[in-house]
Design an enzyme around this catalytic site. Sequence first.
Site, PDB file in Angstrom:
ATOM      1  N   HIS A  20     -11.975 -22.291 -16.751  1.00 32.29           N
ATOM      2  CA  HIS A  20     -11.755 -21.069 -17.390  1.00 32.29           C
ATOM      3  C   HIS A  20     -12.545 -19.953 -17.242  1.00 32.29           C
ATOM      4  O   HIS A  20     -13.630 -20.067 -16.826  1.00 32.29           O
ATOM      5  CB  HIS A  20     -11.969 -21.434 -19.125  1.00 32.29           C
ATOM      6  N   ASP A  28      -2.426  -7.383  -0.793  1.00 29.17           N
ATOM      7  CA  ASP A  28      -1.480  -6.926   0.032  1.00 29.17           C
ATOM      8  C   ASP A  28      -2.182  -6.966   1.418  1.00 29.17           C
ATOM      9  O   ASP A  28      -3.443  -7.522   1.467  1.00 29.17           O
ATOM     10  CB  ASP A  28      -1.165  -5.522  -0.043  1.00 29.17           C
ATOM     11  N   HIS A 106      -9.029   1.362  -8.584  1.00 25.01           N
ATOM     12  CA  HIS A 106      -8.894   0.468  -7.262  1.00 25.01           C
ATOM     13  C   HIS A 106     -10.126   0.390  -6.812  1.00 25.01           C
ATOM     14  O   HIS A 106     -10.455  -0.826  -6.080  1.00 25.01           O
ATOM     15  CB  HIS A 106      -7.926   1.235  -6.156  1.00 25.01           C
ATOM     16  N   TYR A 128      -1.411  -0.726  -3.480  1.00 24.28           N
ATOM     17  CA  TYR A 128      -1.740  -1.362  -4.671  1.00 24.28           C
ATOM     18  C   TYR A 128      -1.146  -2.549  -5.000  1.00 24.28           C
ATOM     19  O   TYR A 128      -1.012  -3.093  -6.382  1.00 24.28           O
ATOM     20  CB  TYR A 128      -1.685  -0.291  -5.957  1.00 24.28           C
ATOM     21  N   ALA A 129      -0.539  -3.280  -4.163  1.00 24.85           N
ATOM     22  CA  ALA A 129      -0.300  -4.708  -4.375  1.00 24.85           C
ATOM     23  C   ALA A 129      -1.141  -5.632  -4.383  1.00 24.85           C
ATOM     24  O   ALA A 129      -1.025  -6.583  -3.609  1.00 24.85           O
ATOM     25  CB  ALA A 129       1.301  -5.086  -3.320  1.00 24.85           C
ATOM     26  N   ASN A 130      -1.846  -5.461  -5.378  1.00 26.65           N
ATOM     27  CA  ASN A 130      -3.062  -6.455  -5.459  1.00 26.65           C
ATOM     28  C   ASN A 130      -3.322  -6.821  -7.099  1.00 26.65           C
ATOM     29  O   ASN A 130      -2.883  -6.081  -7.761  1.00 26.65           O
ATOM     30  CB  ASN A 130      -4.328  -5.841  -4.929  1.00 26.65           C
TER      31      ASN A 130
END
Length: 140
Positions: A20, A28, A106, A128-130
């Site tokens: 948990h 990316d 970011h 920003y593909a994170n």
Amino acid sequence: MKKGKLLNSEISYVISKMGHTDSLTIGDCGLPIPDGVQRIDLAVIKGIPKFIPVLQAILEEQLVEKVILAEEIKENNSELNKEIIEILKQEERKSDRLINVEYIPHEYLKQETAKSKAVIRTGEYKPYANIILVSGVTFN
């Protein structure tokens, strides 16, 4: 042979050890991976594999209670942001659990990846593909 959809043994192993509030990052091809964090590099060439199929495969295995995205995705990659939110809504309907979405700058997201059990590097070539996936618990 493993019955589930996720075939990557490194990813399966990391998820199986998570508790948990532990986190797993999907990034990316340009996301820096901090020293000391396990790197699972799936990138083959620019664009392969894409971010979304990797996210969907992981959500089949990992119960997520919270995600962290870069604030900048809203303006600089709004289509991907919308797609992520829709996928999370689908997950909420399947599991009957809410997934909290948090947006942070970011630069802070990059710092937060240092707390992840692993960073999965995709071949995604869009800004920003994170995402940081924070684990929930399967009992409630």
